[in-house]
Write a protein that holds these residues in place. Structure first.
Motif, PDB file in Angstrom:
ATOM      1  N   PHE A  30     -24.286  15.071 -34.931  1.00 45.45           N
ATOM      2  CA  PHE A  30     -22.918  15.369 -34.557  1.00 45.45           C
ATOM      3  C   PHE A  30     -22.131  14.073 -33.948  1.00 45.45           C
ATOM      4  O   PHE A  30     -21.175  14.129 -34.077  1.00 45.45           O
ATOM      5  N   ILE A  31     -23.052  13.306 -33.418  1.00 44.20           N
ATOM      6  CA  ILE A  31     -22.316  12.102 -32.679  1.00 44.20           C
ATOM      7  C   ILE A  31     -21.786  11.140 -33.694  1.00 44.20           C
ATOM      8  O   ILE A  31     -20.442  10.649 -33.402  1.00 44.20           O
ATOM      9  N   ARG A  32     -22.573  10.944 -35.023  1.00 51.80           N
ATOM     10  CA  ARG A  32     -22.036   9.953 -35.823  1.00 51.80           C
ATOM     11  C   ARG A  32     -21.347  10.739 -36.720  1.00 51.80           C
ATOM     12  O   ARG A  32     -20.410   9.710 -37.304  1.00 51.80           O
ATOM     13  N   GLY A  33     -21.237  11.868 -36.873  1.00 50.84           N
ATOM     14  CA  GLY A  33     -20.302  12.614 -37.810  1.00 50.84           C
ATOM     15  C   GLY A  33     -20.623  12.760 -39.398  1.00 50.84           C
ATOM     16  O   GLY A  33     -21.782  12.143 -39.576  1.00 50.84           O
ATOM     17  N   GLY A  34     -20.057  13.075 -40.265  1.00 48.86           N
ATOM     18  CA  GLY A  34     -20.175  13.371 -41.531  1.00 48.86           C
ATOM     19  C   GLY A  34     -19.334  14.199 -42.258  1.00 48.86           C
ATOM     20  O   GLY A  34     -18.199  14.626 -41.574  1.00 48.86           O
ATOM     21  N   ASN A  35     -19.601  14.765 -43.320  1.00 52.02           N
ATOM     22  CA  ASN A  35     -18.732  15.331 -44.296  1.00 52.02           C
ATOM     23  C   ASN A  35     -18.993  16.972 -44.154  1.00 52.02           C
ATOM     24  O   ASN A  35     -18.575  17.943 -45.029  1.00 52.02           O
ATOM     25  N   THR A  36     -20.226  17.454 -43.237  1.00 55.81           N
ATOM     26  CA  THR A  36     -20.671  18.751 -43.191  1.00 55.81           C
ATOM     27  C   THR A  36     -19.863  19.458 -42.036  1.00 55.81           C
ATOM     28  O   THR A  36     -19.525  18.982 -40.869  1.00 55.81           O
ATOM     29  N   GLY A  37     -19.642  20.741 -42.466  1.00 54.05           N
ATOM     30  CA  GLY A  37     -18.885  21.581 -41.452  1.00 54.05           C
ATOM     31  C   GLY A  37     -17.449  21.327 -41.140  1.00 54.05           C
ATOM     32  O   GLY A  37     -16.886  20.355 -41.756  1.00 54.05           O
ATOM     33  N   HIS A  38     -17.139  21.921 -39.936  1.00 56.84           N
ATOM     34  CA  HIS A  38     -15.914  21.649 -39.340  1.00 56.84           C
ATOM     35  C   HIS A  38     -15.839  20.408 -38.163  1.00 56.84           C
ATOM     36  O   HIS A  38     -14.543  20.059 -37.860  1.00 56.84           O
ATOM     37  N   LEU A  39     -16.647  20.393 -37.366  1.00 60.11           N
ATOM     38  CA  LEU A  39     -16.617  19.860 -36.027  1.00 60.11           C
ATOM     39  C   LEU A  39     -17.589  18.766 -35.841  1.00 60.11           C
ATOM     40  O   LEU A  39     -18.892  18.984 -36.011  1.00 60.11           O
ATOM     41  N   ASP A  40     -17.369  17.607 -35.434  1.00 56.58           N
ATOM     42  CA  ASP A  40     -18.416  16.455 -35.046  1.00 56.58           C
ATOM     43  C   ASP A  40     -17.392  15.598 -34.236  1.00 56.58           C
ATOM     44  O   ASP A  40     -16.058  15.733 -34.234  1.00 56.58           O
ATOM     45  N   LEU A  41     -18.002  14.583 -33.523  1.00 51.29           N
ATOM     46  CA  LEU A  41     -17.353  13.830 -32.505  1.00 51.29           C
ATOM     47  C   LEU A  41     -16.344  12.801 -32.960  1.00 51.29           C
ATOM     48  O   LEU A  41     -15.173  12.885 -32.714  1.00 51.29           O
ATOM     49  N   PRO A  42     -16.597  12.225 -34.361  1.00 53.14           N
ATOM     50  CA  PRO A  42     -15.491  11.453 -34.811  1.00 53.14           C
ATOM     51  C   PRO A  42     -14.216  11.988 -35.362  1.00 53.14           C
ATOM     52  O   PRO A  42     -13.234  11.893 -35.137  1.00 53.14           O
ATOM     53  N   ARG A  43     -14.476  13.352 -35.781  1.00 50.96           N
ATOM     54  CA  ARG A  43     -13.367  13.989 -36.263  1.00 50.96           C
ATOM     55  C   ARG A  43     -12.643  14.667 -35.275  1.00 50.96           C
ATOM     56  O   ARG A  43     -11.424  14.938 -35.261  1.00 50.96           O
ATOM     57  N   ALA A  44     -13.599  15.087 -34.225  1.00 50.38           N
ATOM     58  CA  ALA A  44     -12.758  15.590 -32.897  1.00 50.38           C
ATOM     59  C   ALA A  44     -11.747  14.365 -32.074  1.00 50.38           C
ATOM     60  O   ALA A  44     -10.627  14.770 -31.952  1.00 50.38           O
ATOM     61  N   ARG A  45     -12.203  13.167 -32.211  1.00 50.60           N
ATOM     62  CA  ARG A  45     -11.273  12.293 -31.714  1.00 50.60           C
ATOM     63  C   ARG A  45     -10.071  12.019 -32.807  1.00 50.60           C
ATOM     64  O   ARG A  45      -8.845  11.921 -32.132  1.00 50.60           O
TER      65      ARG A  45
END
Length: 351
Positions: A30-45
């Motif tokens: 979650f913290i590092r992010g990626g292309n899976t799903g809809h929500l992680d920390l980098p995409r939130a920012r």
């Protein structure tokens, strides 16, 4: 970017997605992010996703099949009830995961227990997470585990998901259909609502039958809140709210969070990512017409549904803000929709 409007969102299922993919290193995913799903920390920012209600949910042994949400009419079978111990294991693991994300993110995510904490986290650029339960299967009839969850940070609860439990009946997902299906709250469910009022826990009426909704309206002393629901008059799904229900939410000074799940947006009730942003804006318009502009927010259902392609992750949220602005909404109204209305109702419910 300075022109990003911070958004507080009423519902996501990222903790479930992370758990299903494996708890090992889930916090770092979650913290590092990626292309899976809809929500992680980098995409939130990137998208201005500044905070929200993070759901703890005990999955049924058979997950929903989104392919069932495609015909001219459908009735998705009501999943079986989840045993208390299975539900409790899932809830503990997801609550622990959220706490672990807070610790390992070193301030990038903050688990918040009050509205003041939410606003402070958002002001310093920390993702403000509020712990929510979607379906209370993990809670025992005497509500002892509710006390434990509250101490861990729980501040919002939907007594039922779309299946039955000891607290009441969940609304089956049917299209087209009225939400007036099956029973409402049980005696235990009424006690749960009263306990939530006493403790300062928001009660979410999404996923309730219409009878359950009116039970909450009769019992609760707090504003009525549907964290992720839409207009039944625009999309006649059993999961959406009738005009009479919306009037009750308005009269309680509550709130509805617009759900991005396409099967609750579209007139044809289909799960189809080829859904225009105009359909989301139409529900915003309709809810404001019925509730007023101070009682509408967003409740995306990210990581729990198929959403419009133009809102494929939280990184795309500013596309909706631009669509609302292009539609004629002024900055003051957009700010209220994005976070101000949520802050108002949270201050009235969780403090």
């Amino acid at each position: 970017m300075s022109d990003i409007i911070p958004i507080f969102d009423g519902h996501n299922d990222v903790l479930l997605r992370l758990r299903q993919a494996g708890l090992q290193k889930a916090a770092q995913r979650f913290i590092r992010g990626g292309n899976t799903g809809h929500l992680d920390l980098p995409r939130a920012r990137e998208g201005g996703f500044a905070g929200g209600l993070f759901a703890l949910y005990a999955p049924s042994r058979r997950d929903l099949d989104f392919n069932l949400f495609r015909g001219a009419s459908y009735e998705v079978p009501l999943p079986a009830e989840v045993p208390l111990e299975d539900a409790r294991t899932a809830m503990i693991e997801m609550a622990a995961l959220l706490i672990r994300i807070e610790r390992e993110s070193k301030g990038a995510l903050s688990l918040c227990r009050t509205t003041t904490e939410i606003e402070a986290a958002m002001a310093r650029g920390s993702l403000a997470a509020v712990m929510h339960i979607e379906g209370a299967e993990a809670i025992d009839p005497d509500l002892s585990f509710l006390e434990v969850l509250y101490a861990a940070g729980l501040r919002s609860i939907g007594p039922v998901w779309s299946r039955n439990n000891i607290f009441g009946d969940g609304v089956p997902m049917r299209f087209p259909s009225s939400p007036n299906i099956n029973g409402g709250l049980t005696e235990a469910g009424e006690a749960l609502v009263r306990a939530c009022n006493r403790m300062g826990i928001l009660v979410d009426v999404s996923h309730m039958t219409e009878r359950g909704f009116w039970d909450v309206a009769r019992i609760s002393e707090a504003p009525l809140v549907a964290t992720h629901s839409n207009l039944h008059s625009f999309c006649p799904s059993s999961r959406n709210l009738t005009e009479r229900q919306l009037d009750a939410i308005r009269d309680s000074d509550g709130l509805v969070g617009v759900n991005f799940a396409t099967c609750f947006l579209r007139e044809d009730g289909r799960m189809d990512e080829d859904t225009d942003l105009d359909v989301v804006v139409r529900h915003v318009d309709g809810l404001i017409d019925r509730l007023g502009e101070t009682r509408v927010g967003f409740g995306s259902d990210y990581d729990g549904a198929i959403v419009p392609r133009s809102l494929k992750s939280v990184a795309d949220l500013q596309s909706l803000i631009r669509a609302l602005r292009d539609h004629g909404y002024d900055d003051g109204t957009i700010q209220r929709l994005a976070s101000g209305n949520w802050m108002r109702v949270l201050r009235q419910t969780i403090g």
